[in-house]
Design an enzyme around this catalytic site. Structure first.
Site, PDB file in Angstrom:
ATOM      1  N   GLU A  95       0.833  -1.212   0.000  1.00  0.00           N
ATOM      2  CA  GLU A  95       0.000   0.000   0.000  1.00  0.00           C
ATOM      3  C   GLU A  95       0.858   1.249   0.000  1.00  0.00           C
ATOM      4  O   GLU A  95       2.012   1.229   0.436  1.00  0.00           O
ATOM      5  CB  GLU A  95      -0.829   0.007   1.297  1.00  0.00           C
ATOM      6  N   ASP A  96       0.283   2.339  -0.440  1.00  0.00           N
ATOM      7  CA  ASP A  96       0.983   3.618  -0.387  1.00  0.00           C
ATOM      8  C   ASP A  96       1.041   4.165   1.037  1.00  0.00           C
ATOM      9  O   ASP A  96       2.099   4.523   1.538  1.00  0.00           O
ATOM     10  CB  ASP A  96       0.304   4.644  -1.321  1.00  0.00           C
ATOM     11  N   ASP A  99      -3.744   5.115   6.802  1.00  0.00           N
ATOM     12  CA  ASP A  99      -4.375   6.267   7.448  1.00  0.00           C
ATOM     13  C   ASP A  99      -5.187   5.720   8.630  1.00  0.00           C
ATOM     14  O   ASP A  99      -4.628   5.429   9.681  1.00  0.00           O
ATOM     15  CB  ASP A  99      -5.233   6.962   6.380  1.00  0.00           C
ATOM     16  N   PHE A 148      -2.932  16.050   4.836  1.00  0.00           N
ATOM     17  CA  PHE A 148      -3.283  15.422   3.562  1.00  0.00           C
ATOM     18  C   PHE A 148      -2.111  15.569   2.602  1.00  0.00           C
ATOM     19  O   PHE A 148      -1.613  16.666   2.380  1.00  0.00           O
ATOM     20  CB  PHE A 148      -4.568  16.007   2.963  1.00  0.00           C
ATOM     21  N   ARG A 161      -0.416  11.933  -8.595  1.00  0.00           N
ATOM     22  CA  ARG A 161       0.177  10.626  -8.274  1.00  0.00           C
ATOM     23  C   ARG A 161       1.595  10.484  -8.816  1.00  0.00           C
ATOM     24  O   ARG A 161       2.413   9.744  -8.282  1.00  0.00           O
ATOM     25  CB  ARG A 161      -0.657   9.487  -8.882  1.00  0.00           C
TER      26      ARG A 161
HETATM   27  P1  IMP Z   1      -7.270   4.003   5.360  1.00  0.00           P
HETATM   28  O1  IMP Z   1      -8.237   2.916   4.997  1.00  0.00           O
HETATM   29  O2  IMP Z   1      -7.913   5.103   6.128  1.00  0.00           O
HETATM   30  O3  IMP Z   1      -6.019   3.505   6.019  1.00  0.00           O
HETATM   31  O4  IMP Z   1      -6.905   4.754   4.024  1.00  0.00           O
HETATM   32  C1  IMP Z   1      -6.072   4.223   3.131  1.00  0.00           C
HETATM   33  C2  IMP Z   1      -6.061   4.952   1.820  1.00  0.00           C
HETATM   34  O5  IMP Z   1      -6.662   6.248   1.826  1.00  0.00           O
HETATM   35  C3  IMP Z   1      -4.621   5.188   1.443  1.00  0.00           C
HETATM   36  O6  IMP Z   1      -4.065   4.042   0.908  1.00  0.00           O
HETATM   37  C4  IMP Z   1      -4.765   6.294   0.446  1.00  0.00           C
HETATM   38  O7  IMP Z   1      -5.046   5.762  -0.814  1.00  0.00           O
HETATM   39  C5  IMP Z   1      -5.928   7.110   0.975  1.00  0.00           C
HETATM   40  N1  IMP Z   1      -5.383   8.243   1.739  1.00  0.00           N
HETATM   41  C6  IMP Z   1      -5.312   8.377   3.077  1.00  0.00           C
HETATM   42  N2  IMP Z   1      -4.699   9.517   3.436  1.00  0.00           N
HETATM   43  C7  IMP Z   1      -4.360  10.129   2.269  1.00  0.00           C
HETATM   44  C8  IMP Z   1      -3.667  11.352   1.962  1.00  0.00           C
HETATM   45  O8  IMP Z   1      -3.210  12.115   2.814  1.00  0.00           O
HETATM   46  N3  IMP Z   1      -3.530  11.623   0.638  1.00  0.00           N
HETATM   47  C9  IMP Z   1      -3.977  10.823  -0.354  1.00  0.00           C
HETATM   48  N4  IMP Z   1      -4.622   9.665  -0.110  1.00  0.00           N
HETATM   49  C10 IMP Z   1      -4.811   9.329   1.195  1.00  0.00           C
HETATM   50 MG    MG Z   2      -4.300   3.470  -1.162  1.00  0.00          MG
END
Ligand code: IMP
Ligand code: MG
Length: 172
Positions: A95-96, A99, A148, A161
């Site tokens: 994953e990138d 969050d 963000f 991206r």
């Molecule tokens: P989670 O399920 O809340 O952990 O969110 C995961 C996904 O939300 C990440 O893999 C990102 O693709 C997206 N995401 C969360 N924070 C950011 C951010 O600051 N910028 C861009 N995408 C985000």
């Molecule tokens: Mg993602």
């Protein structure tokens, strides 16, 4: 929009090399499948894969979480599933950014039902302050503050991206 560098190219490269080395050591002799989480994970996966010094298979899964674009809801929709048979293989989800942790928690539980030898998680960035669920991330890169961010795979409204570094994005 105003962009302010948060993580440099050098930091991303160094961390990716370190994680690749560790993964190579941990999985040597095992059948490893890297599963990139699209879209954001594509750049990290491409860089990480080239730092892993053993045979690996590569697949992708595309997910989208219901809800608005900046907040994860925990309900994950599979837009494109993996193509390969992962039965008995070691899966590493790539994953990138983590969050809230909801996406990876959902995916980890999903893969745990598929008969893999193991399911582990890798992410190049982590926002630990934002975590909503308990999640063990096995290979975590760089911890970042609750801002963000865009670049290195991460988007805002589908854009940015392709930026080689990670930026905090603010409205001007
Ligand atoms: P989670 O399920 O809340 O952990 O969110 C995961 C996904 O939300 C990440 O893999 C990102 O693709 C997206 N995401 C969360 N924070 C950011 C951010 O600051 N910028 C861009 N995408 C985000
Ligand atoms: Mg993602």
């Amino acid at each position: 929009m105003k962009l302010e560098v948060l993580v440099t190219k050098e930091q991303l490269e160094a961390k990716t090399a370190e994680l690749g080395k560790k993964i190579t050591k941990d999985y040597k002799g095992k059948e490893l499948v890297l599963v990139g989480v699209l879209k954001g994970g594509f750049i990290f996966l491409a860089d990480l894969a080239r730092k892993i010094d053993m045979e690996v298979m590569i697949d992708f899964i595309s997910v989208s979480s219901y809800g608005n674009s900046t907040e994860s809801s925990g309900v994950v929709r599979i837009l494109k599933d993996i193509d390969s048979d992962i039965t008995g293989k070691h899966v590493l989800l790539v994953e990138d950014l983590i969050d809230t942790g909801l996406t990876l928690k959902y995916l980890k539980e999903l893969f745990n039902t598929k008969g893999c030898a193991s399911v582990k998680l890798a992410a190049i960035m982590d926002k630990p302050d934002r975590r909503k669920v308990d999640l063990q991330v096995d290979y975590v890169g760089i911890e970042i503050p609750d801002e963000f961010v865009v670049g290195y795979g991460l988007d805002y409204a589908g854009k940015y991206r392709n930026l080689p570094e990670v930026y905090i994005i603010r409205e001007t």
